[in-house]
Design a protein around this motif. Structure first.
Motif, PDB file in Angstrom:
ATOM      1  N   GLY A  32       0.894  -1.128  -0.012  1.00  0.00           N
ATOM      2  CA  GLY A  32       0.011  -0.154  -0.110  1.00  0.00           C
ATOM      3  C   GLY A  32       0.866   1.256   0.054  1.00  0.00           C
ATOM      4  O   GLY A  32       0.521   2.170  -0.667  1.00  0.00           O
ATOM      5  N   ALA A  33       1.829   1.166   0.674  1.00  0.00           N
ATOM      6  CA  ALA A  33       2.877   2.526   0.875  1.00  0.00           C
ATOM      7  C   ALA A  33       3.556   2.687  -0.843  1.00  0.00           C
ATOM      8  O   ALA A  33       3.851   3.738  -1.063  1.00  0.00           O
ATOM      9  CB  ALA A  33       4.071   2.130   1.755  1.00  0.00           C
ATOM     10  N   ASN A  34       3.933   1.360  -1.286  1.00  0.00           N
ATOM     11  CA  ASN A  34       4.413   1.672  -2.513  1.00  0.00           C
ATOM     12  C   ASN A  34       3.465   2.034  -3.730  1.00  0.00           C
ATOM     13  O   ASN A  34       3.728   2.928  -4.725  1.00  0.00           O
ATOM     14  CB  ASN A  34       4.939   0.131  -3.227  1.00  0.00           C
ATOM     15  N   PHE A  35       1.990   1.820  -3.635  1.00  0.00           N
ATOM     16  CA  PHE A  35       1.072   2.177  -4.211  1.00  0.00           C
ATOM     17  C   PHE A  35       0.795   3.797  -3.888  1.00  0.00           C
ATOM     18  O   PHE A  35       0.724   4.456  -5.116  1.00  0.00           O
ATOM     19  CB  PHE A  35      -0.106   1.595  -3.922  1.00  0.00           C
ATOM     20  N   ILE A  36       1.152   4.144  -2.809  1.00  0.00           N
ATOM     21  CA  ILE A  36       0.905   5.621  -2.501  1.00  0.00           C
ATOM     22  C   ILE A  36       2.139   6.451  -3.341  1.00  0.00           C
ATOM     23  O   ILE A  36       1.941   7.639  -3.826  1.00  0.00           O
ATOM     24  CB  ILE A  36       1.008   5.924  -1.194  1.00  0.00           C
ATOM     25  N   LEU A  37       3.285   5.564  -3.490  1.00  0.00           N
ATOM     26  CA  LEU A  37       4.524   6.232  -4.251  1.00  0.00           C
ATOM     27  C   LEU A  37       4.033   6.617  -5.420  1.00  0.00           C
ATOM     28  O   LEU A  37       4.317   7.644  -6.274  1.00  0.00           O
ATOM     29  CB  LEU A  37       5.638   5.602  -3.865  1.00  0.00           C
ATOM     30  N   GLY A  38       3.264   5.697  -6.249  1.00  0.00           N
ATOM     31  CA  GLY A  38       2.727   5.644  -7.481  1.00  0.00           C
ATOM     32  C   GLY A  38       1.811   6.769  -7.715  1.00  0.00           C
ATOM     33  O   GLY A  38       1.958   7.579  -8.634  1.00  0.00           O
ATOM     34  N   LEU A  39       0.937   7.251  -6.758  1.00  0.00           N
ATOM     35  CA  LEU A  39      -0.101   8.232  -6.530  1.00  0.00           C
ATOM     36  C   LEU A  39       0.716   9.500  -6.702  1.00  0.00           C
ATOM     37  O   LEU A  39       0.384  10.766  -7.171  1.00  0.00           O
ATOM     38  CB  LEU A  39      -0.980   8.137  -5.540  1.00  0.00           C
ATOM     39  N   LEU A  40       1.965   9.516  -5.692  1.00  0.00           N
ATOM     40  CA  LEU A  40       2.792  10.700  -5.563  1.00  0.00           C
ATOM     41  C   LEU A  40       3.167  11.135  -6.947  1.00  0.00           C
ATOM     42  O   LEU A  40       3.688  12.379  -7.363  1.00  0.00           O
ATOM     43  CB  LEU A  40       3.449  10.840  -4.445  1.00  0.00           C
ATOM     44  N   GLU A  41       3.669  10.097  -7.569  1.00  0.00           N
ATOM     45  CA  GLU A  41       4.334  10.482  -8.846  1.00  0.00           C
ATOM     46  C   GLU A  41       3.568  11.261 -10.048  1.00  0.00           C
ATOM     47  O   GLU A  41       3.825  12.263 -10.587  1.00  0.00           O
ATOM     48  CB  GLU A  41       4.618   9.015  -9.944  1.00  0.00           C
ATOM     49  N   GLN A  42       2.076  10.960  -9.720  1.00  0.00           N
ATOM     50  CA  GLN A  42       1.238  11.794 -10.894  1.00  0.00           C
ATOM     51  C   GLN A  42       0.470  12.913 -10.165  1.00  0.00           C
ATOM     52  O   GLN A  42       0.238  13.791 -10.858  1.00  0.00           O
ATOM     53  CB  GLN A  42       0.070  10.568 -11.513  1.00  0.00           C
ATOM     54  N   GLU A  43       0.226  12.783  -8.986  1.00  0.00           N
ATOM     55  CA  GLU A  43      -0.498  13.735  -8.032  1.00  0.00           C
ATOM     56  C   GLU A  43       0.183  13.980  -6.787  1.00  0.00           C
ATOM     57  O   GLU A  43      -0.185  13.741  -5.878  1.00  0.00           O
ATOM     58  CB  GLU A  43      -1.898  13.343  -7.762  1.00  0.00           C
ATOM     59  N   PRO A  44       1.294  14.928  -6.697  1.00  0.00           N
ATOM     60  CA  PRO A  44       2.261  15.111  -5.700  1.00  0.00           C
ATOM     61  C   PRO A  44       1.545  15.709  -4.382  1.00  0.00           C
ATOM     62  O   PRO A  44       2.099  15.765  -3.519  1.00  0.00           O
ATOM     63  CB  PRO A  44       3.421  15.966  -6.017  1.00  0.00           C
ATOM     64  N   THR A  45       0.208  16.550  -4.974  1.00  0.00           N
ATOM     65  CA  THR A  45      -0.456  17.096  -4.030  1.00  0.00           C
ATOM     66  C   THR A  45      -1.623  16.591  -3.370  1.00  0.00           C
ATOM     67  O   THR A  45      -2.589  17.019  -3.027  1.00  0.00           O
ATOM     68  CB  THR A  45      -0.691  18.810  -4.230  1.00  0.00           C
ATOM     69  N   ILE A  46      -1.715  15.154  -3.659  1.00  0.00           N
ATOM     70  CA  ILE A  46      -2.975  14.605  -3.351  1.00  0.00           C
ATOM     71  C   ILE A  46      -3.343  14.637  -1.757  1.00  0.00           C
ATOM     72  O   ILE A  46      -4.429  14.508  -1.739  1.00  0.00           O
ATOM     73  CB  ILE A  46      -2.930  13.015  -3.849  1.00  0.00           C
ATOM     74  N   ALA A  47      -2.432  14.668  -1.014  1.00  0.00           N
ATOM     75  CA  ALA A  47      -2.529  14.560   0.517  1.00  0.00           C
ATOM     76  C   ALA A  47      -1.964  15.842   1.129  1.00  0.00           C
ATOM     77  O   ALA A  47      -0.650  15.987   0.554  1.00  0.00           O
ATOM     78  CB  ALA A  47      -2.414  13.317   0.868  1.00  0.00           C
ATOM     79  N   ASP A  48      -2.229  15.939   2.112  1.00  0.00           N
ATOM     80  CA  ASP A  48      -1.322  17.004   3.063  1.00  0.00           C
ATOM     81  C   ASP A  48      -0.331  16.301   3.871  1.00  0.00           C
ATOM     82  O   ASP A  48       0.870  16.946   3.768  1.00  0.00           O
ATOM     83  CB  ASP A  48      -2.282  17.687   3.968  1.00  0.00           C
ATOM     84  N   THR A  49      -0.520  15.080   4.315  1.00  0.00           N
ATOM     85  CA  THR A  49       0.465  14.348   4.958  1.00  0.00           C
ATOM     86  C   THR A  49       0.435  12.975   4.284  1.00  0.00           C
ATOM     87  O   THR A  49      -0.657  12.374   3.885  1.00  0.00           O
ATOM     88  CB  THR A  49       0.093  14.346   6.360  1.00  0.00           C
ATOM     89  N   VAL A  50       1.722  12.345   4.158  1.00  0.00           N
ATOM     90  CA  VAL A  50       1.658  11.026   3.680  1.00  0.00           C
ATOM     91  C   VAL A  50       2.490   9.973   4.511  1.00  0.00           C
ATOM     92  O   VAL A  50       3.680  10.692   4.788  1.00  0.00           O
ATOM     93  CB  VAL A  50       2.251  10.924   2.254  1.00  0.00           C
ATOM     94  N   ILE A  51       2.094   8.944   4.989  1.00  0.00           N
ATOM     95  CA  ILE A  51       2.727   8.099   6.048  1.00  0.00           C
ATOM     96  C   ILE A  51       3.129   6.822   5.210  1.00  0.00           C
ATOM     97  O   ILE A  51       2.170   6.146   4.868  1.00  0.00           O
ATOM     98  CB  ILE A  51       2.122   7.779   7.186  1.00  0.00           C
ATOM     99  N   LEU A  52       4.309   6.519   4.895  1.00  0.00           N
ATOM    100  CA  LEU A  52       4.482   5.265   4.116  1.00  0.00           C
ATOM    101  C   LEU A  52       5.473   4.295   5.285  1.00  0.00           C
ATOM    102  O   LEU A  52       6.502   4.634   5.575  1.00  0.00           O
ATOM    103  CB  LEU A  52       5.717   5.495   3.241  1.00  0.00           C
ATOM    104  N   LEU A  53       4.684   3.151   5.662  1.00  0.00           N
ATOM    105  CA  LEU A  53       5.052   2.350   6.493  1.00  0.00           C
ATOM    106  C   LEU A  53       5.830   1.168   5.874  1.00  0.00           C
ATOM    107  O   LEU A  53       5.079   0.504   4.924  1.00  0.00           O
ATOM    108  CB  LEU A  53       3.690   1.917   7.324  1.00  0.00           C
ATOM    109  N   HIS A  54       7.199   1.097   5.903  1.00  0.00           N
ATOM    110  CA  HIS A  54       8.014  -0.073   5.345  1.00  0.00           C
ATOM    111  C   HIS A  54       7.592  -0.081   3.660  1.00  0.00           C
ATOM    112  O   HIS A  54       7.382  -0.998   3.257  1.00  0.00           O
ATOM    113  CB  HIS A  54       7.504  -1.391   5.892  1.00  0.00           C
TER     114      HIS A  54
END
Length: 193
Positions: free
Chosen positions: A99-121
């Motif tokens: 799930g953390a890796n998936f969020i990194l993919g989201l940040l590639e395309q939409e770097p402002t999608i969230a105010d805070t991002v927590i990537l666990l492992h």
């Protein structure tokens, strides 16, 4: 993508993405400890690997299938995300492992999608970040983690700092699991949300 929603009592929305083999309920306790008053929207990965759920295809010889990965990221951004109610003062993304890796993919395309991002492992796969953002990013990794290698996560955090200057890496003594030490360290870093 299937999801679970639980209304909170404040203006925070936490969007959660489980790890391989988890489901939309995997991070409920973690989110409740970190953000007890927030609303929670938790997704279940659409890819099955046997009985295990994921957000994108398994790695092939340690390599990310970019085409599959980008298809799942784009599907979330064009189908799932736009249809959601986002009338919140703060949006927080949290993901564990896959799930953390998936969020990194989201940040590639939409770097402002969230105010805070927590990537666990998370894992250091091949990501390409082209636009900078003031999004706060917090990564965690265990010193004994054999899946998300600490040295690689350190390199990932340095790569993220180039475009996300508000990036912090937290080390714990654990392996590839969520520990109470990790939760306490995240709470301290976030200022006791």
């Amino acid at each position: 993508m299937d999801s679970f929603f639980q209304a909170g009592t404040n203006n925070q929305l936490v969007v959660a993405f489980h790890g391989t083999g988890g489901n939309e309920y995997q991070l409920l306790t973690t989110v409740a400890e970190l953000f007890p008053a927030a609303s929670l929207l938790s997704f279940r990965g659409p890819v099955s690997e046997g009985a295990q759920r994921r957000f994108f295809a398994p790695l092939d010889n340690g390599q990310l299938d970019r085409r599959d990965f980008e298809q799942h990221v784009s599907a979330f951004l064009t189908k799932d995300w736009p249809s959601l109610e986002k009338d919140y003062q703060e949006v927080i993304f949290i993901g564990y492992s896959n799930g953390a890796n998936f969020i990194l993919g989201l940040l590639e395309q939409e770097p402002t999608i969230a105010d805070t991002v927590i990537l666990l492992h998370p894992s250091r796969l091949v990501y390409s970040f082209n636009r900078s953002s003031d999004t706060t990013i917090l990564l965690t990794v265990g010193a004994q983690d054999t899946m998300s290698l600490p040295g690689e996560v350190l390199k990932l955090s340095e790569e993220l700092k180039v475009v996300f200057p508000n990036t912090t890496l937290l080390f714990t003594d654990s392996g590839h699991e969520l520990s109470e030490q990790e939760i306490v360290a995240i709470q301290k870093q976030l200022g006791g949300n």
